[in-house]
Design an enzyme around this catalytic site. Structure first.
Site, PDB file in Angstrom:
ATOM      1  N   GLN A  86      -5.618   7.656   4.304  1.00 38.64           N
ATOM      2  CA  GLN A  86      -4.703   6.848   5.045  1.00 38.64           C
ATOM      3  C   GLN A  86      -3.579   6.268   4.007  1.00 38.64           C
ATOM      4  OE1 GLN A  86      -7.705   5.559   4.764  1.00 38.64           O
ATOM      5  NE2 GLN A  86      -7.397   3.568   3.849  1.00 38.64           N
ATOM      6  N   THR A 103       0.781  -1.029   0.114  1.00 37.71           N
ATOM      7  CA  THR A 103      -0.062   0.084  -0.051  1.00 37.71           C
ATOM      8  C   THR A 103       1.022   1.127  -0.184  1.00 37.71           C
ATOM      9  OG1 THR A 103      -1.784  -1.328   0.982  1.00 37.71           O
ATOM     10  CG2 THR A 103      -1.985   1.219   1.327  1.00 37.71           C
ATOM     11  N   SER A 148       2.694   8.091  11.885  1.00 40.75           N
ATOM     12  CA  SER A 148       1.751   7.234  11.317  1.00 40.75           C
ATOM     13  C   SER A 148       0.721   8.291  10.508  1.00 40.75           C
ATOM     14  CB  SER A 148       0.734   6.402  12.258  1.00 40.75           C
ATOM     15  OG  SER A 148       0.266   7.373  12.892  1.00 40.75           O
ATOM     16  N   CYS A 149      -0.318   7.617   9.739  1.00 42.11           N
ATOM     17  CA  CYS A 149      -1.144   8.215   8.832  1.00 42.11           C
ATOM     18  C   CYS A 149      -1.835   9.320   9.684  1.00 42.11           C
ATOM     19  CB  CYS A 149      -1.976   7.494   7.897  1.00 42.11           C
ATOM     20  SG  CYS A 149      -2.906   6.306   8.815  1.00 42.11           S
ATOM     21  N   ASN A 150      -2.443   8.882  10.577  1.00 43.51           N
ATOM     22  CA  ASN A 150      -3.490   9.716  11.368  1.00 43.51           C
ATOM     23  C   ASN A 150      -2.442  11.063  11.961  1.00 43.51           C
ATOM     24  OD1 ASN A 150      -6.228   9.293  11.362  1.00 43.51           O
ATOM     25  ND2 ASN A 150      -5.618   7.483  12.380  1.00 43.51           N
ATOM     26  N   ARG A 176     -10.801   4.525   9.892  1.00 47.06           N
ATOM     27  CA  ARG A 176     -10.919   3.128   9.081  1.00 47.06           C
ATOM     28  C   ARG A 176     -10.418   2.194   9.587  1.00 47.06           C
ATOM     29  NH1 ARG A 176      -6.581   1.500   8.638  1.00 47.06           N
ATOM     30  NH2 ARG A 176      -5.111   1.660   7.154  1.00 47.06           N
ATOM     31  N   HIS A 224     -12.189   3.976   3.324  1.00 46.21           N
ATOM     32  CA  HIS A 224     -11.583   5.186   2.621  1.00 46.21           C
ATOM     33  C   HIS A 224     -11.423   6.387   3.347  1.00 46.21           C
ATOM     34  CE1 HIS A 224     -12.553   2.837  -0.918  1.00 46.21           C
ATOM     35  NE2 HIS A 224     -14.027   2.911  -0.788  1.00 46.21           N
ATOM     36  N   GLY A 237       4.468   2.427  11.417  1.00 41.44           N
ATOM     37  CA  GLY A 237       3.961   1.114  12.079  1.00 41.44           C
ATOM     38  C   GLY A 237       5.378   0.395  12.837  1.00 41.44           C
TER      39      GLY A 237
END
Lengths: 343, 343, 343, 343
Positions: free
Chosen positions: C304, C14, C144-146, C173, C221, C115
């Site tokens: 994300q 991803t 991380s993404c958030n 999500r 999403h 991660g």
């Protein structure tokens, strides 16, 4: 003192809770106790709601946890095994096979759920389809939830006109309500053909050819199975509905009445006031019956949490030789569970 | 100056965006413009990404809104109709019927999507199954997304060994990604048997008997259809796979390779870099083919957003008599869309 | 011959796919190759779409599988490490820590994703908030993404008026599209307070007090974060919007325009024709800004899959000392990714 | 003959079923009957389970349908109004306003649910927060499910240390189980700030400043609200938990015990054997309490189907002046519903 057969339920999870209630309703059986490991939500609720069953522990080291919560413990797993004739093993898949040794040691019969490997049992059992095979046996394994419901319907047609073959499509709920250890989001997961339910059906009903496709869907309140069946003699829709309506474990419902989804049956069970919104019956949709040449197409709803309870109780009757006649046995199970034809 | 046929796309929503791109790829057609009503997200994105299509407005009263956003407007719906020979009408269901009057008035042919009533068109059309019926006609209606994909597969088998009957189970996505006006949560909604797709198949392929059951599921990335087909001559799995692999609009995939869900195909289209993750091909799972006596069981994936694009373009070829031969026509559509056998 | 810094992407999942594309867009960097293990869907799609990146294998024993599929292999992981200065490690959590030894052995710098455990890196990095800390370092770990998206927004306010504290609610999500190994159905799973994102924010921005609650939801999403922030100086809604609009990595959107959900942004990215529907920007909803006394309440959308790409590329600039100035560095990343203010 | 106040429930849907059961449990009230229109699943289940309530019909023209099903009908809506003092109107939003005229005509008081417009009632009512305002009034409107639960928690803190302001984030279930007329798939729908619940809170508790953000999520078993509250006096976590534990309508739960989601509370209610798995209490997660400076962050679970029942019954006590003291009134409601502190 009672001379009713004494029963234990091992594993007080999704199936175990329902087995305990189901056995308790049987006036000719006695539930001695239940077994579990740790203070799960189910056991906390059992305690908060009045501790209607005696609890035995797999591992006495966990007893202090229960003491702290005030939850009474009646003894150990092995102490319970000394008091019963048959165990309904509703432990997570794989544990049953290990428990079997213990049951043999204590001279106790056992009925395993569908998640166990077939080797765990002497007979792969379904109350309506092969009751006779279970009589007097020590270890039975029930069919899984989908297979149990599927065979109910196919066996009913088979006994009426004969069934040559079936091709099924299972639209499967992927998790039970509250599961946080499994699930799918916005996808339909496919399994290879044939699914195990078709194979299992042929195991129980070897004279029927079966295949099937299975799709996992992100829902929790019941599987739906679409069935294309080739009957040996032609059968029209009215007769088929009569066969289903005459079956105490099948409920014929109508989309027009509001039964427009699997969850509508869960809701109906809630409205009925059934404990935990349990439903023992599979449902058939009246408007979802069609024909393709002489083949028939129909769809059933499988309430996965409770559907195997009646057939498991049939298993107690069989393995303890309580009844030697199939219809007498399932009839008593039905009577005590208040299941009747015409729904 | 070009003498390629001039095409307009009316309605720049889920289908319209894809039709515009698909027509643009056809080297023997010219997309003159697109028509819509208000500054939707699709039009805002068209503008932000460089305004690759000329925009015409249904209602000039909305023009100030577009002016405020800086989105150029090339004229009115009727002005566009004066410039084209054929319209691909991808408006919401019901609008197409109203638009037909306008098309007649302007002497423009039109192809409607599956959501419209059949009366809107002279011919119910599928590029592979009945191309000949559409030749020279003024108004075609495409089959819906499920029916389009279903007929692709059934027609392929039919042309190889003949198909006597099919019984289908449609596991339907209930909404497109982003839809907030429809949806389902934690339930499988059932529809009466037969579903319209079975009926529509018989309309297009009147020599095949069909019935079917449909379940709406809470997912967005593609329908799955399970098909039980009775071939006129026995066909083995290998031959069936050969038939599917030879079809430029069918992709044979394997669970073992990671294609384990409908969404895996959506993801694959994302990975390919396809615009909007579009996929024109239906997929067949190699491991999901089974047999039930002489009947065959198999499952297909329907990417609902893009699957009808090739057959709609076939419709342009038919109604404008661009090609008189079915295979020449679909072959050109495939070539320009870069679809080929063996996937 | 080029003297641009040479970069490798390890793990083509991803994040890795998006890093490869993002680095390729940077005109002052060179992507030498990507590394993976087995023929995943992402690699099959890379091959089907023209093999735009050179592939190196972790384990040469897998080479025959790739040969069978016709997918060209350029060499081994270690061979690639000999050719590059920095690795973007996008392997599954836990693998990065093992790979670090290899990177040290080969004298290669590395940037790990969120991660990994923090110990894997010398600096916990965010391009906008602490670029200076990453300059010249050997091992960086991205937020991380958030946290990446959250800090973008909070840092922007902090640089305008100062931020004393934030309390965040993350509506997360639970799975990416296509995931079959994790998911939830019909439930909101809660995590203990504080969530790691609040803790991580305080790590990167130690002068801000933060706490937060996180709920996992069954969607794919994009996450949504609700933020209650206490600014050091009062800030009105208009100024706040100006701050957000001036940020090239923040997009201000309106519900009234159709951006009424997280998925609407995914759809918009599809409509834009962005590869895989990627979006680098977080979004802020204009109508979702409120005040509670002097505190401000606002909500952001976190795409994300792609949100960390820009900050990871900033990391390359920092660790290779390509730019010594924060705004020059992020400005170049933005320019090559075509991100700009005012969206 | 009894001199208990006579109550009718109008609308036997999600709320009406639960109101009927709740009133029946009140030993100092008498439920005379229920009113509905057509043979819904709820009425079919009422009949199948023994017809515990007398049914009155809105429209006598529907009587033959009920006759055909064997469901007894006791009379008309207006005949029931002649027998009661107060109506609990649980009809779909908008109908209550029309019914009000009928109630006035018959001199009957009424309590409306939160879906109605505020103009329908004289007082916007919450049993704990403003009982006194409802005393002797003719028409009350209850707060909606989220607001009812939210105010329970905020009022409890307010009475302990005072509350200056709150900023809430509502993570809302979008449909009830079984709903087929609304739903969302794979998206989080956002609403403008402030949400109506924040506005309603200020209406009931005008001394508190409130704002809030709301996200609709595709789940059915309960809303979750994240609350950032600024207390007037500092309050530590232990005291806050004591306040919540002392409240008969708040249940403090722990993730560590298995209460890891909204649905875990639904499941617990199933395990308890509560009818329809109803739960009147909101829940607070012990591990989800945090502090942000002097502000407190905590999260509550709202079981949307049953949460308003106790406050509605409080409304009967108020409007009929059965008790003049707030705590005496809510105490009686709690006692008869078997709600108690310490859960």
């Amino acid at each position: 003192m009672t001379d009713k057969p004494k029963v234990a339920v091992v594993g007080y999870g999704t199936i175990g809770q329902r087995l305990a209630d189901g056995v308790t309703l049987q006036e000719d059986m006695e539930l001695v106790g239940i077994v579990d490991v740790a203070p799960t939500l189910a056991l906390r609720a059992l305690y908060e709601s009045g501790m209607s069953y005696d609890l035995y522990l797999v591992d006495p080291l966990h007893k202090p946890e229960f003491n702290d919560l005030g939850i009474p413990v009646s003894g150990t797993f092995e102490e319970l095994l000394e008091q019963v004739e048959v165990v309904l093993d509703a432990t997570p898949a794989g544990i049953g096979a290990k428990n079997r040794e213990l049951y043999e040691e204590h001279g106790v019969k056992a009925i395993f759920q569908g998640g166990e490997k077939s080797e765990v049992a002497d007979v792969f059992f379904h109350g309506y389809a092969n009751y006779e095979k279970g009589i007097g046996q020590n270890f039975l394994k029930l069919t899984s939830c989908n297979t149990t419901g599927l065979i109910r319907a196919v066996d009913a047609i088979d006994r009426e006109v004969g069934v040559e073959k079936v091709a099924i499509t299972i639209i499967r709920r992927v998790a039970d309500p509250g599961d946080t250890h499994r699930g799918l989001v916005d996808l339909l997961k496919v399994d290879p053909v044939p699914n195990h339910q078709a194979v299992d059906l042929m195991n129980i009903m070897p004279h029927v050819d079966a295949t099937g496709f299975l799709v996992h869907t992100p829902i929790t309140h019941g599987h739906i199975i679409s069935i294309v069946a080739t009957p040996k003699k032609s059968i029209d829709k009215k007769t088929l509905l009569d066969v289903f309506r005459a079956h105490p474990r099948i409920r014929v419902v109508r989309i027009a009445d509001g039964f427009n989804s699997n969850t509508s049956l869960f809701q109906y069970a809630r409205f009925l006031g059934n404990k935990r919104a349990d439903m023992y019956e599979i449902a058939v949709w009246e408007e979802c019956i069609g024909s393709s040449g002489d083949d028939i197409l129909f769809a059933i709803n499988i309430p996965q949490e409770a559907v195997t309870i009646p057939e498991t109780i049939d298993g107690v009757r069989a393995c303890l030789s309580m009844q030697m006649d199939r219809l007498e046995a399932v009839g008593l199970t039905n009577k005590y569970l208040k299941m009747k034809a015409g729904r």
